[in-house]
Enzyme design. Structure first.
Site, mmCIF file in Angstrom:
data_model
loop_
_atom_site.group_PDB
_atom_site.id
_atom_site.type_symbol
_atom_site.label_atom_id
_atom_site.label_comp_id
_atom_site.label_asym_id
_atom_site.label_seq_id
_atom_site.Cartn_x
_atom_site.Cartn_y
_atom_site.Cartn_z
ATOM 1 N N ASN A 1 0.901 -1.236 -0.079
ATOM 2 C CA ASN A 1 0.074 0.013 0.027
ATOM 3 C C ASN A 1 0.965 1.220 -0.011
ATOM 4 O O ASN A 1 1.521 1.679 1.113
ATOM 5 C CB ASN A 1 -0.969 -0.097 1.262
ATOM 6 C CG ASN A 1 -1.708 1.122 1.250
ATOM 7 O OD1 ASN A 1 -1.773 2.121 0.167
ATOM 8 N ND2 ASN A 1 -2.536 1.279 2.416
ATOM 9 N N TRP A 2 1.072 1.859 -1.325
ATOM 10 C CA TRP A 2 1.917 3.029 -1.332
ATOM 11 C C TRP A 2 1.442 4.316 -0.680
ATOM 12 O O TRP A 2 2.169 5.295 -0.361
ATOM 13 C CB TRP A 2 2.294 3.251 -2.712
ATOM 14 C CG TRP A 2 3.170 2.043 -3.407
ATOM 15 C CD1 TRP A 2 3.490 0.866 -3.310
ATOM 16 C CD2 TRP A 2 3.494 2.313 -4.610
ATOM 17 N NE1 TRP A 2 4.022 0.295 -3.762
ATOM 18 C CE2 TRP A 2 4.315 1.090 -5.060
ATOM 19 C CE3 TRP A 2 3.744 3.460 -5.637
ATOM 20 C CZ2 TRP A 2 4.937 0.702 -6.267
ATOM 21 C CZ3 TRP A 2 4.363 3.099 -6.923
ATOM 22 C CH2 TRP A 2 4.890 1.834 -7.008
ATOM 23 N N LYS A 3 -0.031 4.177 -0.257
ATOM 24 C CA LYS A 3 -0.528 5.360 0.234
ATOM 25 C C LYS A 3 -0.409 6.776 -0.517
ATOM 26 O O LYS A 3 -0.171 6.702 -1.676
ATOM 27 C CB LYS A 3 -0.074 5.606 1.796
ATOM 28 C CG LYS A 3 -0.138 4.247 2.784
ATOM 29 C CD LYS A 3 0.138 4.593 3.920
ATOM 30 C CE LYS A 3 -0.123 3.159 4.585
ATOM 31 N NZ LYS A 3 0.007 3.156 6.210
ATOM 32 N N HIS B 1 -9.624 1.128 4.758
ATOM 33 C CA HIS B 1 -8.239 1.521 5.351
ATOM 34 C C HIS B 1 -8.531 2.406 6.493
ATOM 35 O O HIS B 1 -9.309 3.254 6.548
ATOM 36 C CB HIS B 1 -7.213 1.972 4.391
ATOM 37 C CG HIS B 1 -5.722 1.999 5.011
ATOM 38 N ND1 HIS B 1 -5.394 2.866 5.877
ATOM 39 C CD2 HIS B 1 -4.881 0.899 4.806
ATOM 40 C CE1 HIS B 1 -4.127 2.544 6.277
ATOM 41 N NE2 HIS B 1 -3.614 1.378 5.679
ATOM 42 N N GLU C 1 -6.875 4.839 7.718
ATOM 43 C CA GLU C 1 -6.535 6.266 7.316
ATOM 44 C C GLU C 1 -7.941 6.787 6.768
ATOM 45 O O GLU C 1 -8.181 8.000 6.819
ATOM 46 C CB GLU C 1 -5.236 6.359 6.471
ATOM 47 C CG GLU C 1 -3.988 6.139 7.207
ATOM 48 C CD GLU C 1 -3.078 5.532 6.539
ATOM 49 O OE1 GLU C 1 -2.814 5.472 5.156
ATOM 50 O OE2 GLU C 1 -1.892 5.079 7.289
ATOM 51 N N GLU D 1 -5.580 -4.999 10.249
ATOM 52 C CA GLU D 1 -4.412 -3.979 10.550
ATOM 53 C C GLU D 1 -4.772 -3.050 11.756
ATOM 54 O O GLU D 1 -5.468 -2.195 11.910
ATOM 55 C CB GLU D 1 -4.294 -2.954 9.411
ATOM 56 C CG GLU D 1 -4.221 -3.683 8.025
ATOM 57 C CD GLU D 1 -3.428 -2.441 7.058
ATOM 58 O OE1 GLU D 1 -2.322 -2.761 6.479
ATOM 59 O OE2 GLU D 1 -4.179 -1.452 6.714
ATOM 60 N N GLY E 1 2.542 2.259 10.709
ATOM 61 C CA GLY E 1 3.560 3.297 10.809
ATOM 62 C C GLY E 1 4.103 3.509 12.075
ATOM 63 O O GLY E 1 4.798 4.728 12.205
ATOM 64 N N SER F 1 3.420 -2.398 10.344
ATOM 65 C CA SER F 1 4.904 -2.290 10.636
ATOM 66 C C SER F 1 5.471 -3.785 9.980
ATOM 67 O O SER F 1 6.299 -3.944 10.861
ATOM 68 C CB SER F 1 5.210 -1.939 11.992
ATOM 69 O OG SER F 1 4.857 -0.689 12.245
ATOM 70 N N GLY G 1 3.141 -1.226 4.345
ATOM 71 C CA GLY G 1 3.274 0.324 3.947
ATOM 72 C C GLY G 1 4.325 0.747 3.700
ATOM 73 O O GLY G 1 4.856 0.702 2.689
ATOM 74 N N GLY G 2 4.894 1.187 4.664
ATOM 75 C CA GLY G 2 6.414 1.864 4.480
ATOM 76 C C GLY G 2 7.383 1.067 3.725
ATOM 77 O O GLY G 2 8.094 1.482 2.893
HETATM 78 P P1 13P Z 1 2.968 0.321 7.672
HETATM 79 O O1 13P Z 1 3.287 -0.962 6.902
HETATM 80 O O2 13P Z 1 3.978 1.363 7.208
HETATM 81 O O3 13P Z 1 3.031 0.148 9.014
HETATM 82 O O4 13P Z 1 1.636 0.618 7.173
HETATM 83 C C1 13P Z 1 0.831 -0.640 7.172
HETATM 84 C C2 13P Z 1 -0.313 -0.030 6.305
HETATM 85 O O5 13P Z 1 -1.211 0.751 6.851
HETATM 86 C C3 13P Z 1 -0.880 -0.856 5.154
HETATM 87 O O6 13P Z 1 -1.954 -0.506 4.636
#
Ligand code: 13P
Length: 250
Positions: free
Chosen positions: A9-11, A95, A97, A167, A173, A213, A234-235
């Site tokens: 997930n590149w956000k 998600h 967010e 999640e 994050g 994470s 994510g990251g």
């Molecule tokens: P991180 O891997 O950066 O914690 O993010 C997870 C995420 O929100 C994937 O959708």
């Protein structure tokens, strides 16, 4: 059939040039012949070029969100048919967010799920509790509520188009990962909840990803748990070598 899946997930990261550069590196590093489904989710502006760039690579492309309506006066929004018209067949919905910053309620997510299924898209449905919920031991109730209110109205047949992503918000994050045991405990609970509301076959066949994470250093022990079928990353998905290592962690 339950599949192993690793989705990045590149956000809101990666402009067009950065996307092209990351996709080039991913094509060189990610192993796609080991039976794991690999997906990336660039921002809307780069979906079409990602589809073109990844053709024949074995890496799939998904969107990070979509609107529940078919079209109309919804300035700034993207519809299912727009996604499908550029070749996108999979969408992340719910998600944390989107829930926290964009007012996406369970009811709105239920509508989005319906629209995606109507267009025969695959949904990666996200949910998870906040830190307060876990501290007060309400995490199972919260997760059950998110699933029942946002997803469980679908037909048994529609489950073939659903991937779940647990999640926990406190692990996104933050560098704080749920322990493999905490992930396993929740994933087993999710399967039991599906088996009760639907049936054992549906519960057994749905892929349940863990997100929060996940890094090359912890992916292997998380993916080794019997009810964890991969990760939503994510990251660590923004670094080709790191993402490739996570894909190879099964
Ligand atoms: P991180 O891997 O950066 O914690 O993010 C997870 C995420 O929100 C994937 O959708």
């Amino acid at each position: 059939m339950r599949k192993n899946i690793v989705a990045g997930n590149w956000k809101m990261n990666m402009n067009l040039q950065e996307t092209e550069s990351l996709l080039g590196a991913l094509k060189n590093t990610v192993k796609t012949d080991a039976g794991t489904t690999v997906i990336v989710t660039p921002p809307f502006t780069n979906l079409e070029s990602a589809i073109t760039s990844l053709k024949g690579s074995g890496i799939g492309v998904a969107a990070q969100n979509m609107h529940q309506n078919e079209n109309g006066a919804f300035t700034g929004e993207i519809s299912a048919t727009m996604l499908k018209s550029v070749g996108v067949e999979t969408v992340i919905l719910g998600h944390s967010e989107r829930r926290a910053y964009f007012g996406e309620t369970d009811a709105k997510l239920a509508e989005k799920v319906n629209t995606a299924l109507k267009h025969d898209m695959t949904v990666i449905f996200c949910f998870g509790e906040e830190l307060e919920d876990r501290k007060s031991e309400k995490h199972f109730d919260i997760v059950e509520g998110q699933l029942k209110n946002g997803l469980f109205h679908i037909s048994g047949d529609a489950w073939k188009n659903i991937v779940l992503a647990y999640e926990p918000v406190w692990a996104i994050g933050t560098g704080e990962t749920a322990s493999p045991e905490q992930a396993q405990e929740m994933h087993a609970f999710i399967r039991k909840t599906i088996a009760t509301s639907f049936d054992d076959a549906i519960a057994d066949n749905v892929s349940i990803l863990y997100g929060g994470s996940v890094k090359p250093a912890n992916a292997q022990e998380i993916f080794a748990k019997p009810d964890v079928d991969g990760g939503l990353i994510g990251g660590a998905a923004l670094d080709a070598e790191g993402f490739a290592a996570i894909v190879s962690a099964f």
